[in-house]
Design a protein around this motif. Structure first.
Motif, PDB file in Angstrom:
ATOM      1  N   ILE A 109      50.806 -11.298 -16.351  1.00  0.00           N
ATOM      2  CA  ILE A 109      50.446 -11.257 -15.065  1.00  0.00           C
ATOM      3  C   ILE A 109      48.942 -10.645 -14.557  1.00  0.00           C
ATOM      4  CG2 ILE A 109      51.323 -10.477 -12.828  1.00  0.00           C
ATOM      5  CD1 ILE A 109      54.003 -11.241 -13.654  1.00  0.00           C
ATOM      6  N   ALA A 110      49.036  -9.497 -15.303  1.00  0.00           N
ATOM      7  CA  ALA A 110      47.767  -8.300 -15.156  1.00  0.00           C
ATOM      8  C   ALA A 110      46.573  -8.996 -15.752  1.00  0.00           C
ATOM      9  CB  ALA A 110      48.068  -7.104 -15.690  1.00  0.00           C
ATOM     10  N   GLU A 111      46.882  -9.805 -16.837  1.00  0.00           N
ATOM     11  CA  GLU A 111      45.639 -10.308 -17.495  1.00  0.00           C
ATOM     12  C   GLU A 111      45.141 -11.733 -16.463  1.00  0.00           C
ATOM     13  OE1 GLU A 111      46.084 -10.740 -21.674  1.00  0.00           O
ATOM     14  OE2 GLU A 111      45.745  -8.593 -21.962  1.00  0.00           O
ATOM     15  N   LEU A 112      45.980 -12.355 -15.919  1.00  0.00           N
ATOM     16  CA  LEU A 112      45.583 -13.249 -15.269  1.00  0.00           C
ATOM     17  C   LEU A 112      44.808 -12.843 -14.026  1.00  0.00           C
ATOM     18  CD1 LEU A 112      45.886 -16.321 -14.520  1.00  0.00           C
ATOM     19  CD2 LEU A 112      48.032 -16.025 -13.425  1.00  0.00           C
ATOM     20  N   ALA A 113      45.205 -11.933 -13.492  1.00  0.00           N
ATOM     21  CA  ALA A 113      44.362 -11.127 -12.116  1.00  0.00           C
ATOM     22  C   ALA A 113      42.990 -10.674 -12.870  1.00  0.00           C
ATOM     23  CB  ALA A 113      45.292  -9.937 -11.656  1.00  0.00           C
ATOM     24  N   GLN A 114      43.070  -9.999 -14.069  1.00  0.00           N
ATOM     25  CA  GLN A 114      41.710  -9.571 -14.739  1.00  0.00           C
ATOM     26  C   GLN A 114      40.839 -10.753 -14.906  1.00  0.00           C
ATOM     27  OE1 GLN A 114      42.430  -7.670 -18.616  1.00  0.00           O
ATOM     28  NE2 GLN A 114      40.249  -6.966 -18.748  1.00  0.00           N
ATOM     29  N   PHE A 115      41.366 -12.029 -15.326  1.00  0.00           N
ATOM     30  CA  PHE A 115      40.410 -12.941 -15.691  1.00  0.00           C
ATOM     31  C   PHE A 115      39.829 -13.622 -14.027  1.00  0.00           C
ATOM     32  CE2 PHE A 115      39.857 -17.632 -15.891  1.00  0.00           C
ATOM     33  CZ  PHE A 115      38.733 -17.684 -16.939  1.00  0.00           C
ATOM     34  N   SER A 161      45.097 -10.378 -24.417  1.00  0.00           N
ATOM     35  CA  SER A 161      46.128 -10.193 -25.532  1.00  0.00           C
ATOM     36  C   SER A 161      47.026 -11.255 -25.227  1.00  0.00           C
ATOM     37  CB  SER A 161      46.806  -8.694 -25.406  1.00  0.00           C
ATOM     38  OG  SER A 161      47.644  -8.521 -24.138  1.00  0.00           O
ATOM     39  N   THR A 162      47.148 -12.213 -24.204  1.00  0.00           N
ATOM     40  CA  THR A 162      48.015 -13.226 -23.729  1.00  0.00           C
ATOM     41  C   THR A 162      47.268 -14.316 -23.519  1.00  0.00           C
ATOM     42  OG1 THR A 162      47.938 -12.960 -21.368  1.00  0.00           O
ATOM     43  CG2 THR A 162      49.352 -11.295 -22.638  1.00  0.00           C
ATOM     44  N   ALA A 164      46.651 -15.781 -20.741  1.00  0.00           N
ATOM     45  CA  ALA A 164      46.307 -15.760 -19.345  1.00  0.00           C
ATOM     46  C   ALA A 164      45.568 -17.153 -18.963  1.00  0.00           C
ATOM     47  CB  ALA A 164      45.946 -14.448 -18.712  1.00  0.00           C
ATOM     48  N   VAL A 165      44.475 -17.323 -19.855  1.00  0.00           N
ATOM     49  CA  VAL A 165      43.316 -18.329 -19.389  1.00  0.00           C
ATOM     50  C   VAL A 165      44.061 -19.741 -19.381  1.00  0.00           C
ATOM     51  CG1 VAL A 165      41.355 -19.381 -20.016  1.00  0.00           C
ATOM     52  CG2 VAL A 165      41.452 -16.677 -20.270  1.00  0.00           C
ATOM     53  N   GLU A 166      44.959 -19.997 -20.256  1.00  0.00           N
ATOM     54  CA  GLU A 166      45.622 -21.232 -20.593  1.00  0.00           C
ATOM     55  C   GLU A 166      46.317 -21.539 -19.371  1.00  0.00           C
ATOM     56  OE1 GLU A 166      43.652 -20.488 -24.191  1.00  0.00           O
ATOM     57  OE2 GLU A 166      45.137 -19.060 -23.113  1.00  0.00           O
ATOM     58  N   VAL A 167      46.952 -20.409 -18.808  1.00  0.00           N
ATOM     59  CA  VAL A 167      48.126 -20.448 -17.576  1.00  0.00           C
ATOM     60  C   VAL A 167      47.025 -20.701 -16.283  1.00  0.00           C
ATOM     61  CG1 VAL A 167      49.222 -18.974 -16.186  1.00  0.00           C
ATOM     62  CG2 VAL A 167      49.687 -18.763 -18.780  1.00  0.00           C
ATOM     63  N   TRP A 168      45.993 -19.886 -16.194  1.00  0.00           N
ATOM     64  CA  TRP A 168      44.905 -20.156 -15.131  1.00  0.00           C
ATOM     65  C   TRP A 168      44.510 -21.629 -15.071  1.00  0.00           C
ATOM     66  CZ3 TRP A 168      39.881 -21.806 -14.863  1.00  0.00           C
ATOM     67  CH2 TRP A 168      39.267 -21.741 -13.775  1.00  0.00           C
ATOM     68  N   ARG A 169      44.200 -22.117 -16.134  1.00  0.00           N
ATOM     69  CA  ARG A 169      43.702 -23.371 -16.404  1.00  0.00           C
ATOM     70  C   ARG A 169      44.694 -24.461 -15.721  1.00  0.00           C
ATOM     71  NH1 ARG A 169      39.171 -24.977 -19.290  1.00  0.00           N
ATOM     72  NH2 ARG A 169      39.305 -23.431 -20.497  1.00  0.00           N
ATOM     73  N   ALA A 170      45.945 -24.407 -16.221  1.00  0.00           N
ATOM     74  CA  ALA A 170      46.841 -25.215 -15.960  1.00  0.00           C
ATOM     75  C   ALA A 170      47.238 -25.239 -14.633  1.00  0.00           C
ATOM     76  CB  ALA A 170      48.017 -24.962 -16.613  1.00  0.00           C
ATOM     77  N   LEU A 171      47.373 -23.937 -13.987  1.00  0.00           N
ATOM     78  CA  LEU A 171      47.615 -24.004 -12.524  1.00  0.00           C
ATOM     79  C   LEU A 171      46.439 -24.530 -11.793  1.00  0.00           C
ATOM     80  CD1 LEU A 171      49.321 -20.561 -12.464  1.00  0.00           C
ATOM     81  CD2 LEU A 171      50.491 -22.625 -12.005  1.00  0.00           C
ATOM     82  N   LYS A 172      45.113 -24.195 -12.225  1.00  0.00           N
ATOM     83  CA  LYS A 172      43.943 -24.834 -11.643  1.00  0.00           C
ATOM     84  C   LYS A 172      44.029 -26.302 -11.418  1.00  0.00           C
ATOM     85  CE  LYS A 172      39.962 -23.416  -9.612  1.00  0.00           C
ATOM     86  NZ  LYS A 172      39.891 -22.543  -8.504  1.00  0.00           N
ATOM     87  N   ASP A 173      44.600 -26.685 -12.450  1.00  0.00           N
ATOM     88  CA  ASP A 173      44.575 -28.234 -12.728  1.00  0.00           C
ATOM     89  C   ASP A 173      45.880 -28.735 -11.912  1.00  0.00           C
ATOM     90  OD1 ASP A 173      42.245 -28.142 -13.679  1.00  0.00           O
ATOM     91  OD2 ASP A 173      42.933 -28.480 -15.818  1.00  0.00           O
ATOM     92  N   SER A 183      48.550 -13.892 -27.716  1.00  0.00           N
ATOM     93  CA  SER A 183      47.556 -14.495 -28.316  1.00  0.00           C
ATOM     94  C   SER A 183      46.481 -13.771 -28.891  1.00  0.00           C
ATOM     95  CB  SER A 183      46.817 -15.133 -27.141  1.00  0.00           C
ATOM     96  OG  SER A 183      45.752 -16.137 -27.739  1.00  0.00           O
ATOM     97  N   ASN A 184      46.313 -14.041 -30.268  1.00  0.00           N
ATOM     98  CA  ASN A 184      45.234 -13.323 -31.043  1.00  0.00           C
ATOM     99  C   ASN A 184      43.744 -13.753 -31.099  1.00  0.00           C
ATOM    100  OD1 ASN A 184      47.267 -11.495 -32.171  1.00  0.00           O
ATOM    101  ND2 ASN A 184      48.154 -13.231 -33.664  1.00  0.00           N
ATOM    102  N   ALA A 185      43.831 -15.037 -30.110  1.00  0.00           N
ATOM    103  CA  ALA A 185      42.288 -15.541 -30.053  1.00  0.00           C
ATOM    104  C   ALA A 185      42.121 -15.716 -28.457  1.00  0.00           C
ATOM    105  CB  ALA A 185      42.469 -16.887 -30.661  1.00  0.00           C
ATOM    106  N   ALA A 186      42.442 -14.341 -27.616  1.00  0.00           N
ATOM    107  CA  ALA A 186      42.125 -14.657 -26.281  1.00  0.00           C
ATOM    108  C   ALA A 186      40.759 -14.077 -25.605  1.00  0.00           C
ATOM    109  CB  ALA A 186      43.325 -13.895 -25.656  1.00  0.00           C
TER     110      ALA A 186
END
Length: 269
Positions: A109-115, A161-162, A164-173, A183-186
């Motif tokens: 949640i915090a990282e989604l806001a950070q993005f 660390s999560t 969050a970007v994939e979550v953002w992209r899905a909701l945006k679409d 996620s280790n590749a975030a």
């Protein structure tokens, strides 16, 4: 404190949900004073919620109505607006979410806001001329070790660390978001291109080390190579470093360079 200052302070306290404004201080007109005061208080909180939702539409969708209202009430109580512009009202949102339950139990949640805030900062950043790879042509071999880069003002390096970007992209679409996960590749590089379109892409671990060296630690090219040599064979480092440089130039994120620590980076555009 003057009478006017006292009046203003009590009115602000009332709007913020604190001490009630004395009814006897109100002129009685066509609208009852209690109703009028409620209108002001409700309008204040409503406007701040609107500002937060404008900055964080995906976060709002992810939380849903109940949690979104809970967040807005808590954040506004802890961080009442202190500036004329609402652009920066939500600047502490990621930190607040990371520290306050129930949101803090879910780092995504915090990282989604950070993005989302990073996207805002990238879009609003100052502009500057951009260099292409041809700017490297005049450099001789002796200049490379002390080469320093200045990145475009819109460039941001975001290490999460999560997913969050994939979550953002899905909701945006307007799709169902994936389950929150570590996620280790975030890591992401964000910037604004010449058409003023905000771009972002994943950053692999080797490039993350290179970007941290030049963006955060302000290392020169030799320092960048030393950072890469900590994790990679020495004979592979020069080609890797030059590959990263070429990519950054091609993406339009370099705006100036210098080959002397004591000299300000020079625009070669």
């Amino acid at each position: 404190m003057t009478a006017l200052a006292t009046l203003e302070r009590r009115f602000l306290d009332h709007v913020l949900g604190g001490e009630a404004f004395p009814r006897t201080w109100c002129s009685q007109g066509l609208v009852d004073s209690d109703i009028g005061l409620s209108i002001y208080a409700n309008a204040y909180h409503s406007r701040l919620r609107e500002a937060l939702e404008a900055d964080h539409p995906v976060l709002s969708a992810y939380l849903g109505d109940t949690l979104w209202l809970k967040f807005c009430a808590g954040y506004t109580a802890d961080h009442p607006s202190q500036v004329r512009s609402l652009r920066f009202f939500g600047s502490r949102v990621p930190d607040w979410l990371a520290r306050n339950a129930p949101f803090s139990a879910h780092p995504v949640i915090a990282e989604l806001a950070q993005f989302e805030r990073a996207l805002l900062d990238v879009f609003d950043a100052a502009d500057a001329p951009r260099l292409d790879w041809a700017a490297m042509g005049p450099l001789d071999a002796q200049s490379w070790p002390t080469l320093r880069l200045r990145f475009h003002p819109s460039v941001r390096l975001l290490v999460l660390s999560t997913n969050a970007v994939e979550v953002w992209r899905a909701l945006k679409d307007e799709e169902a978001p994936p389950a929150a996960a570590a996620s280790n590749a975030a890591a992401r590089l964000l910037w604004r291109d010449e058409e003023r379109v905000t771009r972002f892409r994943p950053v692999v671990q080797a490039e993350l080390a290179a970007l941290a060296a030049v963006l955060i630690d302000e290392k020169d090219f030799s320092g960048l190579c030393e950072r890469l040599a900590c994790d990679h064979p020495a004979d592979s480092v020069p080609a890797m470093a030059i590959g990263f440089l070429r990519q950054w130039f091609d993406e339009g994120v370099i705006c100036a360079l210098a080959t002397d620590y004591s000299a300000a980076p020079q625009d070669h555009g």
